[in-house]
Design an enzyme around this catalytic site. Structure first.
Site, short mmCIF file in Angstrom:
data_model
loop_
_atom_site.label_atom_id
_atom_site.label_comp_id
_atom_site.label_asym_id
_atom_site.label_seq_id
_atom_site.Cartn_x
_atom_site.Cartn_y
_atom_site.Cartn_z
N ASP A 39 37.10 43.47 -2.69
CA ASP A 39 38.44 42.83 -2.72
C ASP A 39 39.43 42.73 -1.59
O ASP A 39 40.49 42.59 -1.54
CB ASP A 39 39.41 43.70 -4.12
CG ASP A 39 39.58 45.17 -3.58
OD1 ASP A 39 39.03 45.45 -2.49
OD2 ASP A 39 40.44 45.73 -4.61
N HIS A 243 24.89 34.82 23.07
CA HIS A 243 26.02 35.19 21.89
C HIS A 243 25.92 36.68 21.55
O HIS A 243 26.15 37.07 20.42
CB HIS A 243 25.77 34.54 20.65
CG HIS A 243 26.06 32.91 20.94
ND1 HIS A 243 25.74 31.90 20.13
CD2 HIS A 243 26.72 32.22 21.85
CE1 HIS A 243 26.02 30.69 20.56
NE2 HIS A 243 27.04 30.96 21.62
N ASP A 260 33.30 37.14 27.96
CA ASP A 260 33.63 35.65 27.29
C ASP A 260 34.87 36.13 25.96
O ASP A 260 34.56 36.44 25.06
CB ASP A 260 32.50 35.12 26.75
CG ASP A 260 32.96 33.67 26.33
OD1 ASP A 260 34.01 33.32 26.17
OD2 ASP A 260 31.72 32.95 26.17
N ASP A 271 39.77 30.01 26.02
CA ASP A 271 38.27 30.49 26.01
C ASP A 271 37.73 30.70 27.54
O ASP A 271 37.49 29.74 28.33
CB ASP A 271 37.44 29.26 25.64
CG ASP A 271 35.80 29.63 25.47
OD1 ASP A 271 35.35 30.67 25.85
OD2 ASP A 271 35.26 28.52 25.12
N HIS A 350 22.24 26.23 29.06
CA HIS A 350 23.48 25.56 27.89
C HIS A 350 24.02 24.45 28.68
O HIS A 350 23.88 24.31 29.83
CB HIS A 350 24.05 26.72 27.36
CG HIS A 350 25.00 27.63 28.50
ND1 HIS A 350 26.25 27.10 29.12
CD2 HIS A 350 24.86 28.80 29.02
CE1 HIS A 350 26.49 27.90 30.03
NE2 HIS A 350 25.79 28.88 29.82
N HIS A 354 32.85 22.10 26.62
CA HIS A 354 32.93 21.47 25.32
C HIS A 354 34.49 21.27 25.23
O HIS A 354 35.32 21.95 26.28
CB HIS A 354 32.46 22.51 24.35
CG HIS A 354 33.04 23.89 24.65
ND1 HIS A 354 34.62 24.34 24.01
CD2 HIS A 354 32.65 25.00 24.91
CE1 HIS A 354 34.60 25.39 24.33
NE2 HIS A 354 33.41 26.29 25.06
N HIS A 361 35.30 25.22 19.78
CA HIS A 361 34.54 24.25 20.04
C HIS A 361 35.19 23.20 19.30
O HIS A 361 34.84 22.80 18.36
CB HIS A 361 33.22 24.55 19.56
CG HIS A 361 32.29 25.54 20.33
ND1 HIS A 361 31.17 26.26 19.98
CD2 HIS A 361 32.58 26.14 21.40
CE1 HIS A 361 30.77 27.15 20.82
NE2 HIS A 361 31.71 26.82 22.10
N GLU A 384 31.79 26.01 32.14
CA GLU A 384 31.15 27.27 32.07
C GLU A 384 29.84 27.45 32.37
O GLU A 384 29.06 27.69 31.45
CB GLU A 384 31.71 27.77 30.73
CG GLU A 384 31.23 26.91 29.58
CD GLU A 384 31.49 27.28 28.18
OE1 GLU A 384 30.77 28.67 28.10
OE2 GLU A 384 32.13 26.90 27.41
N TYR A 388 21.27 32.93 33.94
CA TYR A 388 20.78 34.29 33.11
C TYR A 388 19.30 34.37 33.71
O TYR A 388 18.49 33.64 33.27
CB TYR A 388 20.87 33.81 31.82
CG TYR A 388 22.15 33.37 31.45
CD1 TYR A 388 23.43 34.15 31.21
CD2 TYR A 388 22.55 32.10 31.61
CE1 TYR A 388 24.81 33.87 30.92
CE2 TYR A 388 23.85 31.37 31.21
CZ TYR A 388 24.82 32.07 30.84
OH TYR A 388 26.02 31.73 30.52
N ARG A 406 28.22 34.30 33.93
CA ARG A 406 28.89 33.08 33.52
C ARG A 406 30.48 33.20 34.00
O ARG A 406 31.01 34.14 33.98
CB ARG A 406 28.81 32.53 32.03
CG ARG A 406 29.44 31.55 31.51
CD ARG A 406 29.17 31.02 30.21
NE ARG A 406 29.54 32.00 29.06
CZ ARG A 406 28.92 32.82 28.56
NH1 ARG A 406 27.60 32.81 28.64
NH2 ARG A 406 29.37 33.69 27.40
N GLU A 408 34.15 30.73 33.27
CA GLU A 408 34.32 29.80 32.41
C GLU A 408 35.95 29.63 32.57
O GLU A 408 36.83 30.62 32.50
CB GLU A 408 34.21 30.11 31.04
CG GLU A 408 34.83 29.47 29.89
CD GLU A 408 34.30 29.47 28.56
OE1 GLU A 408 33.98 30.53 28.16
OE2 GLU A 408 34.29 28.52 27.63
N1 GLY Z 1 33.15 31.22 23.73
C1 GLY Z 1 32.21 30.33 23.21
C2 GLY Z 1 32.11 29.32 24.29
O1 GLY Z 1 32.36 29.61 25.35
O2 GLY Z 1 31.57 28.49 24.03
MN MN Z 2 33.41 31.29 26.16
MN MN Z 3 33.32 27.93 25.94
#
Ligand code: GLY
Ligand code: MN
Ligand code: MN
Length: 438
Positions: A39, A243, A260, A271, A350, A354, A361, A384, A388, A406, A408
């Site tokens: 609950d 991720h 991140d 982000d 990647h 975005h 996103h 970003e 890797y 990375r 970003e």
């Molecule tokens: N934190 C998700 C991305 O960087 O797209």
């Molecule tokens: Mn991110």
């Molecule tokens: Mn991002």
């Protein structure tokens, strides 16, 4: 006091209605409460489309827009007030509050929707609705339509057309107003402070989640009660898991940590990713790859201005990262051939970014027809790039393996170029080492 004014929500509804064909109706359901276990519920988060048009943050509500309706164009169905429920779970606006506080022209209890909504749909030619996104609600919409269809012999006029609401609405959301940009700058500033705090708190022996706690502390004390997404705190080879959210390893001297993390402030996301050495000093290989990612990131940001298209920043990162990896000996061959064969994807798998907004996103098309979308003032996006090197990549010298990097930032397109709204977190090797030493 909300950072987005009532008049702005009103303008949004008006603009949406201006884009709708004559004789039409738009239907937008709120988000639902979601059970976490037994609950216990997850913190309620309103659906972004619904909130964008209403500013109304209760579950169990439906927005209906009826351009040209004499008795009011903006109708809200919502929960009724209930003394007992409010004693346990908090205030509800109720239909009266929906009109008084949220400017609805007309509001009804959600429990009456089956009786009332078919009557509002009846006689309208087109229904604007995001079919397929809320499966349970899809069934209800069809049931309301069928109620009308069942009465055609009595002269009822069911709608003949469904139109995808997302297309118009998401195009509106893609361009951020001045007020939206202000909230996004604030979310970015809070998140930037959190990254600086983490850099200063970091030391060998701490757990990854202990750094995560530094972020959450900084977010919540600034009024950003939720992160915009689950923070990634990956040290050492965990930095190569795109991720990674377990955040449960001990951080060791000699490793990098990739973080991140960004907050959500009043429905707008930040982000940010930074990668820094756990012990405060980059080693030679870490520094070489780091400076390559940074060079790619800066070049990509340099491509953001009105008139350039969505893919230009990405193209810039691919070229710089590929040629840099050749120089460092991680890739072998001609840069153009390696780009054509997408050889860089072994290390950079990647996209460069975005759209960013109410959803991390965010919504909005990346192409118009077959062409990449051109940047326009008010668009917000992330940049970003990363590199890797898998810990078991036998194709490269051992010294490179297990490094994940990375960088970003969040960027708003301006009339003449762009504004990096997350620039307050250091990102050059020198700046990072200096802040970590302080
Ligand atoms: N934190 C998700 C991305 O960087 O797209
Ligand atoms: Mn991110
Ligand atoms: Mn991002």
């Amino acid at each position: 006091m909300s950072r987005i004014k009532k008049t702005e929500f009103e303008r949004r509804r008006k603009r949406l209605m201006d884009h709708m064909e004559p004789d039409s109706i738009a239907i937008v359901p709120s988000a639902k409460e979601v059970i976490r276990n037994r609950d216990v519920e997850y913190p309620f988060r309103q659906d972004s489309d619904f909130y964008y048009l209403t500013g109304f943050d209760e579950p169990n509500a439906v927005l209906v827009l009826l351009p040209g309706r004499d008795h009011g164009e903006y109708v809200l169905f919502c929960r009724e007030r209930d003394t007992t429920m409010e004693l346990w779970n908090g205030y509800r606006a109720g239909p009266e509050g929906a009109c008084q506080q949220y400017s609805a022209d007309d509001a009804f209890p959600i429990s009456d929707i089956d009786e009332i909504l078919p009557g509002l749909i009846e006689g309208r030619e087109r229904v604007y609705y995001a079919m397929g996104r809320h499966s349970e609600f899809d069934g209800k919409v069809m049931a309301w339509i069928n109620t009308i269809r069942n009465k055609v012999r009595a002269g009822a006029h069911p709608p003949g057309e469904f139109v995808d609401l997302d297309h118009i609405l998401h195009d509106m959301r893609l361009i951020k107003s001045a007020a939206e940009q202000r909230v996004m700058r604030e979310a970015a500033a809070i998140s930037a402070r959190a990254h600086c705090r983490a850099m200063q708190a970091c030391r060998p022996g701490l757990m990854e989640y202990q750094l995560e706690a530094e972020y959450l502390h900084e977010f919540i004390r600034a009024g950003a009660r939720q992160p915009a997404y689950c923070a990634i705190v990956g040290s050492g080879i965990n930095g190569c898991i795109l991720h990674y959210t377990e955040n449960a390893s001990v951080m060791r001297s000699g490793d990098l940590v990739l973080i991140d993390a960004g907050c959500e402030l009043e429905y707008y996301a930040a982000d940010i990713t930074r990668t820094f050495p756990v012990n405060g000093r980059f080693n030679r290989q870490q520094k070489a790859l780091y400076e390559l990612v940074l060079k790619a990131q800066l070049a990509a940001i340099g491509q953001i201005r009105p008139g350039n298209h969505w893919n230009q920043p990405h193209d810039a990162t691919v070229r710089i990262i590929t040629s840099g990896l050749v120089e460092l000996g991680l890739l072998k061959g001609k840069v153009d051939t390696l780009i054509k064969k997408e050889a860089y994807k072994m290390f950079y798998m990647h996209r460069t970014g975005h759209w960013l907004g109410m959803d991390v996103h965010d919504v909005g098309d990346y192409k118009v027809g077959d062409e990449w979308r051109l940047f326009e003032p008010g668009m917000a996006l992330t940049i970003e790039p990363g590199i890797y090197v898998a810990h078991d990549n036998k194709k490269v010298d051992k010294k490179w393996r297990g490094i994940g990097i990375r960088i970003e930032d969040d960027v708003i397109v301006t009339k003449t170029g762009n504004e990096v709204i997350t620039a307050d977190v250091p990102k050059s090797v020198d700046e990072i080492e200096r802040l970590m030493a302080s």
